[in-house]
Design a protein around this motif. Structure first.
Motif, PDB file in Angstrom:
ATOM      1  N   GLU A  40       0.830  -1.203   0.000  1.00 15.19           N
ATOM      2  CA  GLU A  40       0.000   0.000   0.000  1.00 15.19           C
ATOM      3  C   GLU A  40       0.872   1.264   0.000  1.00 15.19           C
ATOM      4  N   GLU A  41       1.963   1.213   0.751  1.00 14.66           N
ATOM      5  CA  GLU A  41       2.859   2.370   0.801  1.00 14.66           C
ATOM      6  C   GLU A  41       3.502   2.647  -0.557  1.00 14.66           C
ATOM      7  N   ARG A  42       3.703   1.592  -1.332  1.00 13.15           N
ATOM      8  CA  ARG A  42       4.323   1.749  -2.649  1.00 13.15           C
ATOM      9  C   ARG A  42       3.275   1.781  -3.769  1.00 13.15           C
ATOM     10  N   HIS A  43       2.006   1.983  -3.401  1.00 13.96           N
ATOM     11  CA  HIS A  43       0.925   2.288  -4.346  1.00 13.96           C
ATOM     12  C   HIS A  43       0.549   1.095  -5.237  1.00 13.96           C
ATOM     13  N   ILE A  44       0.094   0.008  -4.608  1.00  8.06           N
ATOM     14  CA  ILE A  44      -0.291  -1.182  -5.367  1.00  8.06           C
ATOM     15  C   ILE A  44      -1.485  -0.911  -6.281  1.00  8.06           C
ATOM     16  N   ALA A  45      -2.478  -0.160  -5.783  1.00  6.07           N
ATOM     17  CA  ALA A  45      -3.669   0.117  -6.603  1.00  6.07           C
ATOM     18  C   ALA A  45      -3.301   0.919  -7.843  1.00  6.07           C
ATOM     19  N   LYS A  46      -2.419   1.893  -7.674  1.00  5.24           N
ATOM     20  CA  LYS A  46      -1.992   2.707  -8.812  1.00  5.24           C
ATOM     21  C   LYS A  46      -1.221   1.866  -9.823  1.00  5.24           C
ATOM     22  N   ALA A  47      -0.353   0.985  -9.343  1.00  2.00           N
ATOM     23  CA  ALA A  47       0.438   0.140 -10.248  1.00  2.00           C
ATOM     24  C   ALA A  47      -0.476  -0.735 -11.101  1.00  2.00           C
ATOM     25  N   ILE A  48      -1.500  -1.321 -10.481  1.00  3.79           N
ATOM     26  CA  ILE A  48      -2.425  -2.177 -11.228  1.00  3.79           C
ATOM     27  C   ILE A  48      -3.253  -1.338 -12.200  1.00  3.79           C
ATOM     28  N   ALA A  49      -3.724  -0.166 -11.740  1.00  2.00           N
ATOM     29  CA  ALA A  49      -4.541   0.692 -12.598  1.00  2.00           C
ATOM     30  C   ALA A  49      -3.773   1.144 -13.835  1.00  2.00           C
ATOM     31  N   ILE A  50      -2.497   1.499 -13.660  1.00  2.00           N
ATOM     32  CA  ILE A  50      -1.679   1.920 -14.805  1.00  2.00           C
ATOM     33  C   ILE A  50      -1.506   0.759 -15.781  1.00  2.00           C
ATOM     34  N   ASN A  51      -1.290  -0.449 -15.251  1.00  3.55           N
ATOM     35  CA  ASN A  51      -1.176  -1.612 -16.130  1.00  3.55           C
ATOM     36  C   ASN A  51      -2.452  -1.813 -16.946  1.00  3.55           C
ATOM     37  N   LEU A  52      -3.606  -1.674 -16.299  1.00  2.00           N
ATOM     38  CA  LEU A  52      -4.882  -1.843 -17.008  1.00  2.00           C
ATOM     39  C   LEU A  52      -4.985  -0.842 -18.158  1.00  2.00           C
ATOM     40  N   ARG A  53      -4.611   0.391 -17.883  1.00  3.06           N
ATOM     41  CA  ARG A  53      -4.694   1.423 -18.918  1.00  3.06           C
ATOM     42  C   ARG A  53      -3.724   1.156 -20.061  1.00  3.06           C
ATOM     43  N   GLU A  54      -2.471   0.889 -19.719  1.00  2.00           N
ATOM     44  CA  GLU A  54      -1.446   0.748 -20.754  1.00  2.00           C
ATOM     45  C   GLU A  54      -1.620  -0.518 -21.589  1.00  2.00           C
ATOM     46  N   MET A  55      -2.089  -1.606 -20.956  1.00  2.09           N
ATOM     47  CA  MET A  55      -2.244  -2.855 -21.702  1.00  2.09           C
ATOM     48  C   MET A  55      -3.349  -2.772 -22.744  1.00  2.09           C
ATOM     49  N   THR A  56      -4.284  -1.852 -22.575  1.00  4.63           N
ATOM     50  CA  THR A  56      -5.317  -1.678 -23.599  1.00  4.63           C
ATOM     51  C   THR A  56      -4.766  -0.994 -24.849  1.00  4.63           C
ATOM     52  N   LEU A  57      -3.585  -0.371 -24.735  1.00  2.50           N
ATOM     53  CA  LEU A  57      -3.056   0.449 -25.827  1.00  2.50           C
ATOM     54  C   LEU A  57      -1.913  -0.193 -26.598  1.00  2.50           C
TER      55      LEU A  57
END
Length: 344
Positions: A186-203
């Motif tokens: 959580e301190e290293r932003h797990i939700a953000k890391a997953i969200a960015i992957n979701l966005r980038e993998m669509t592109l």
């Protein structure tokens, strides 16, 4: 690498140390069969056991076929978690060639719950990414039981981006109960890391194939799961939450996990009917843990077929189809406010 390949070739009798409850009828019959085969010399007793042995073998085969043809959702979850089931590195060594592992997210560290690198699938050069569990306590601690930290998802994204720049198809293997839920993640932003992957993998413009080989748990699975084609092994599952977690929330009792597994519709067959996966890959009778080589062969055939289909598509067409695929998931119909008021 050799250790993993050698382990996959171990005889079934050496790997089948972990027996599930519903397999008891089969093991009881096998025990009786071994007793018959180990009986003193038939000729000395003037008794011929060959006929009885043959009948017992036929009964075992029929019992095994009946049990595995009628598994409940919870029993398939148990098979998906079987400790002798092939993991990502097993499939990489058996279904692909020339794997060269790459490490690190270039920001924090190297999360060994995610393995990734270059490999070959038939004549195709690919980038392979997958979650990796351990075979024993020491390795499970090193692999964090297959639950990735933020740096694991950043490593996966870095290497998928590298594949996109060089035009290499991406294949991901999913086998995780979920992303690591600890304070450090959580301190290293797990939700953000997953969200960015979701966005980038669509592109990404290259072909993307995701395979659920065991557990497909929550955002931890989705973090490497966006794809043109989503495949799932026959006894794997894919779910927004584990059956135990669902049972704890809805039934206030984790022992209700079998009931939750049925309600969640998480089995390969359910997911295929709901249009959430594109193909169910068959496993050897009794589960992939019974025959690693056969399971890998089925997986390899499916990957080659889908990769050839995707490579034949124009990149723009592929991106459009990927977008449409995810827009069509979870379809629902909403009643306009004026219609709802009229009904009242």
């Amino acid at each position: 690498m050799r250790d993993w390949a050698a382990r996959a070739r171990l005889p079934c009798r050496l790997r089948m140390k972990h027996l599930l409850d519903f397999e008891k009828p089969i093991t009881d019959l096998q025990r009786k069969l071994e007793d018959l085969r180990g009986h003193p010399d038939h000729h000395e007793l003037e008794v011929d056991f060959n006929e009885e042995i043959q009948r017992m073998e036929e009964k075992i085969a029929a019992t095994r076929k009946e049990i595995y043809a009628n598994l409940t959702a919870w029993q398939r979850v148990q098979l998906a978690r079987h400790p002798q089931r092939p993991y990502t590195l097993d499939y990489i060594n058996l279904a692909l060639e020339g794997f060269s592992e790459l490490h690190g997210d270039r920001l924090f560290g190297d999360d060994q719950a995610i393995v990734a690198g270059f490999a070959r699938l038939g004549s195709h050069r690919v980038m392979v990414v997958g979650t990796q569990k351990g075979r024993d306590t020491k390795e499970n601690i090193r692999r964090n039981f297959g639950c990735a930290h933020p740096e694991g998802y950043r490593k996966a994204l870095r290497l998928m981006g590298l594949a996109d720049r060089f035009g290499l198809p991406v294949i991901t293997f999913i086998d995780t109960a979920g992303a690591y839920p600890g304070v450090g993640a959580e301190e290293r932003h797990i939700a953000k890391a997953i969200a960015i992957n979701l966005r980038e993998m669509t592109l990404f413009k290259v072909p993307m194939i995701a395979v659920v080989i065991g557990e497909g748990g929550s955002g931890g699975a989705l973090g490497i799961g966006i794809s043109d084609r989503t495949l799932i092994l026959e006894n794997a599952y894919y779910s927004v939450i584990s059956p135990e977690g669902c049972a704890a929330i809805l039934w206030k009792d984790r022992s209700a996990a079998p009931q939750a597994a049925e309600a969640l519709k998480i089995t390969a067959r359910d997911l295929m009917e709901l249009g959430l996966v594109d193909e169910v890959i068959p496993e050897p009778l009794g589960g992939a843990h019974n025959d690693h080589e056969a399971a890998a062969s089925h997986l390899r055939d499916a990957l080659l077929q889908h990769l050839d289909d995707l490579l034949a598509m124009d990149p723009a067409q592929r991106l459009e189809a990927r977008y449409a695929k995810y827009r069509n998931l979870g379809e629902f119909h909403e009643t306009p406010p004026e219609d709802a008021a009229a009904e009242v």
